[in-house]
Design a protein around this motif. Structure first.
Motif, PDB file in Angstrom:
ATOM      1  N   VAL A   1     -70.210 -41.109  19.828  1.00 47.78           N
ATOM      2  CA  VAL A   1     -69.259 -40.062  20.207  1.00 47.78           C
ATOM      3  C   VAL A   1     -67.852 -40.615  20.067  1.00 47.78           C
ATOM      4  O   VAL A   1     -67.541 -41.687  20.580  1.00 47.78           O
ATOM      5  CB  VAL A   1     -69.513 -39.589  21.658  1.00 47.78           C
ATOM      6  CG1 VAL A   1     -68.510 -38.509  22.047  1.00 47.78           C
ATOM      7  CG2 VAL A   1     -70.941 -39.096  21.825  1.00 47.78           C
ATOM      8  N   ASN A   2     -67.009 -39.881  19.363  1.00 47.72           N
ATOM      9  CA  ASN A   2     -65.621 -40.262  19.144  1.00 47.72           C
ATOM     10  C   ASN A   2     -64.741 -39.278  19.908  1.00 47.72           C
ATOM     11  O   ASN A   2     -64.819 -38.067  19.683  1.00 47.72           O
ATOM     12  CB  ASN A   2     -65.323 -40.205  17.644  1.00 47.72           C
ATOM     13  CG  ASN A   2     -63.925 -40.628  17.310  1.00 47.72           C
ATOM     14  OD1 ASN A   2     -62.980 -40.284  18.006  1.00 47.72           O
ATOM     15  ND2 ASN A   2     -63.783 -41.357  16.237  1.00 47.72           N
ATOM     16  N   ILE A   3     -63.929 -39.799  20.819  1.00 49.28           N
ATOM     17  CA  ILE A   3     -62.949 -38.993  21.551  1.00 49.28           C
ATOM     18  C   ILE A   3     -61.604 -39.675  21.381  1.00 49.28           C
ATOM     19  O   ILE A   3     -61.417 -40.807  21.843  1.00 49.28           O
ATOM     20  CB  ILE A   3     -63.304 -38.867  23.042  1.00 49.28           C
ATOM     21  CG1 ILE A   3     -64.678 -38.226  23.221  1.00 49.28           C
ATOM     22  CG2 ILE A   3     -62.228 -38.068  23.778  1.00 49.28           C
ATOM     23  CD1 ILE A   3     -65.169 -38.213  24.662  1.00 49.28           C
ATOM     24  N   GLY A   4     -60.686 -39.000  20.718  1.00 49.76           N
ATOM     25  CA  GLY A   4     -59.394 -39.619  20.422  1.00 49.76           C
ATOM     26  C   GLY A   4     -59.625 -40.846  19.559  1.00 49.76           C
ATOM     27  O   GLY A   4     -60.252 -40.762  18.510  1.00 49.76           O
TER      28      GLY A   4
ATOM     29  N   MET B   1     -58.579 -25.570  21.308  1.00 49.81           N
ATOM     30  CA  MET B   1     -57.822 -25.285  22.529  1.00 49.81           C
ATOM     31  C   MET B   1     -58.686 -25.220  23.788  1.00 49.81           C
ATOM     32  O   MET B   1     -58.168 -25.041  24.883  1.00 49.81           O
ATOM     33  CB  MET B   1     -57.083 -23.953  22.380  1.00 49.81           C
ATOM     34  CG  MET B   1     -58.047 -22.823  22.085  1.00 49.81           C
ATOM     35  SD  MET B   1     -57.519 -21.173  22.566  1.00 49.81           S
ATOM     36  CE  MET B   1     -57.766 -21.207  24.299  1.00 49.81           C
ATOM     37  N   HIS B   2     -59.988 -25.386  23.640  1.00 45.75           N
ATOM     38  CA  HIS B   2     -60.922 -25.235  24.751  1.00 45.75           C
ATOM     39  C   HIS B   2     -61.190 -26.557  25.463  1.00 45.75           C
ATOM     40  O   HIS B   2     -61.205 -27.605  24.839  1.00 45.75           O
ATOM     41  CB  HIS B   2     -62.261 -24.707  24.222  1.00 45.75           C
ATOM     42  CG  HIS B   2     -62.109 -23.544  23.311  1.00 45.75           C
ATOM     43  ND1 HIS B   2     -61.804 -23.693  21.972  1.00 45.75           N
ATOM     44  CD2 HIS B   2     -62.190 -22.221  23.541  1.00 45.75           C
ATOM     45  CE1 HIS B   2     -61.708 -22.501  21.414  1.00 45.75           C
ATOM     46  NE2 HIS B   2     -61.928 -21.599  22.347  1.00 45.75           N
TER      47      HIS B   2
ATOM     48  N   GLU C   1     -60.764 -32.755  26.882  1.00 48.31           N
ATOM     49  CA  GLU C   1     -59.623 -31.918  27.249  1.00 48.31           C
ATOM     50  C   GLU C   1     -59.196 -31.101  26.025  1.00 48.31           C
ATOM     51  O   GLU C   1     -59.500 -31.484  24.888  1.00 48.31           O
ATOM     52  CB  GLU C   1     -58.449 -32.793  27.713  1.00 48.31           C
ATOM     53  CG  GLU C   1     -58.718 -33.556  28.993  1.00 48.31           C
ATOM     54  CD  GLU C   1     -58.659 -32.688  30.240  1.00 48.31           C
ATOM     55  OE1 GLU C   1     -58.294 -31.502  30.158  1.00 48.31           O
ATOM     56  OE2 GLU C   1     -58.984 -33.214  31.308  1.00 48.31           O
ATOM     57  N   PRO C   2     -58.478 -30.001  26.214  1.00 49.02           N
ATOM     58  CA  PRO C   2     -58.024 -29.208  25.075  1.00 49.02           C
ATOM     59  C   PRO C   2     -57.189 -30.042  24.088  1.00 49.02           C
ATOM     60  O   PRO C   2     -56.441 -30.942  24.481  1.00 49.02           O
ATOM     61  CB  PRO C   2     -57.150 -28.124  25.719  1.00 49.02           C
ATOM     62  CG  PRO C   2     -57.691 -27.997  27.110  1.00 49.02           C
ATOM     63  CD  PRO C   2     -58.098 -29.388  27.489  1.00 49.02           C
ATOM     64  N   ASN C   3     -57.374 -29.733  22.801  1.00 46.63           N
ATOM     65  CA  ASN C   3     -56.587 -30.286  21.698  1.00 46.63           C
ATOM     66  C   ASN C   3     -56.726 -31.796  21.510  1.00 46.63           C
ATOM     67  O   ASN C   3     -55.843 -32.430  20.945  1.00 46.63           O
ATOM     68  CB  ASN C   3     -55.116 -29.885  21.832  1.00 46.63           C
ATOM     69  CG  ASN C   3     -54.963 -28.381  21.793  1.00 46.63           C
ATOM     70  OD1 ASN C   3     -55.471 -27.721  20.892  1.00 46.63           O
ATOM     71  ND2 ASN C   3     -54.319 -27.824  22.803  1.00 46.63           N
ATOM     72  N   ILE C   4     -57.846 -32.378  21.954  1.00 46.58           N
ATOM     73  CA  ILE C   4     -58.141 -33.782  21.718  1.00 46.58           C
ATOM     74  C   ILE C   4     -59.159 -33.864  20.584  1.00 46.58           C
ATOM     75  O   ILE C   4     -60.200 -33.196  20.626  1.00 46.58           O
ATOM     76  CB  ILE C   4     -58.713 -34.461  22.986  1.00 46.58           C
ATOM     77  CG1 ILE C   4     -57.727 -34.383  24.146  1.00 46.58           C
ATOM     78  CG2 ILE C   4     -59.129 -35.905  22.689  1.00 46.58           C
ATOM     79  CD1 ILE C   4     -56.434 -35.125  23.939  1.00 46.58           C
TER      80      ILE C   4
END
Length: 116
Positions: A69-72, A55-56, A87-90
């Motif tokens: 680095v993996n984001i989404g 959530m942070h 962003e939170p919850n990603i």
């Protein structure tokens, strides 16, 4: 200095212990209050920061090394001096392509990182 609100004032790196958090991964909390936290994370080559979410909000600065680095659903190779923002919850995670370290900043602080 540590108090009921966290760690504040002048904090000396050598005064704080590393915590092993996975194979080839260790972290050290170097300051926090209820709204903000700074953590240094070291990785050995090939170590994984597994895909997770929280959530942070998080911003990470690559101090040394290089990481996948993996984001989404997106993956990029980043190196020392680069930054990524979550962003939170990603969902996100990293793989160390060589020995390296990250500076992670979270808001609010990660209660799950603080020992009770």
């Amino acid at each position: 200095m540590e108090d009921k609100f966290g760690m504040s004032g002048f904090l000396y790196n050598n005064d704080y212990e590393w915590e092993n958090v996975g194979e080839g991964v260790r972290r050290k909390i170097l300051g926090y209050n209820k709204d903000l936290m700074l953590v240094i994370v070291e990785f050995k080559k090939g170590s994984v920061g597994y895909i997770h979410k929280h959530m942070h909000s998080q911003v990470s600065y690559l101090i040394s090394g290089s990481f996948e680095v993996n984001i989404g659903s997106e993956k990029k190779i980043l190196k020392a001096g680069d930054v990524y923002f979550i962003e939170p919850n990603i969902e996100h995670g990293v793989v160390a392509l060589e020995d390296g370290s990250l500076m992670d900043v979270f808001t609010p602080h990660r209660e799950d990182f603080v020992k009770k």
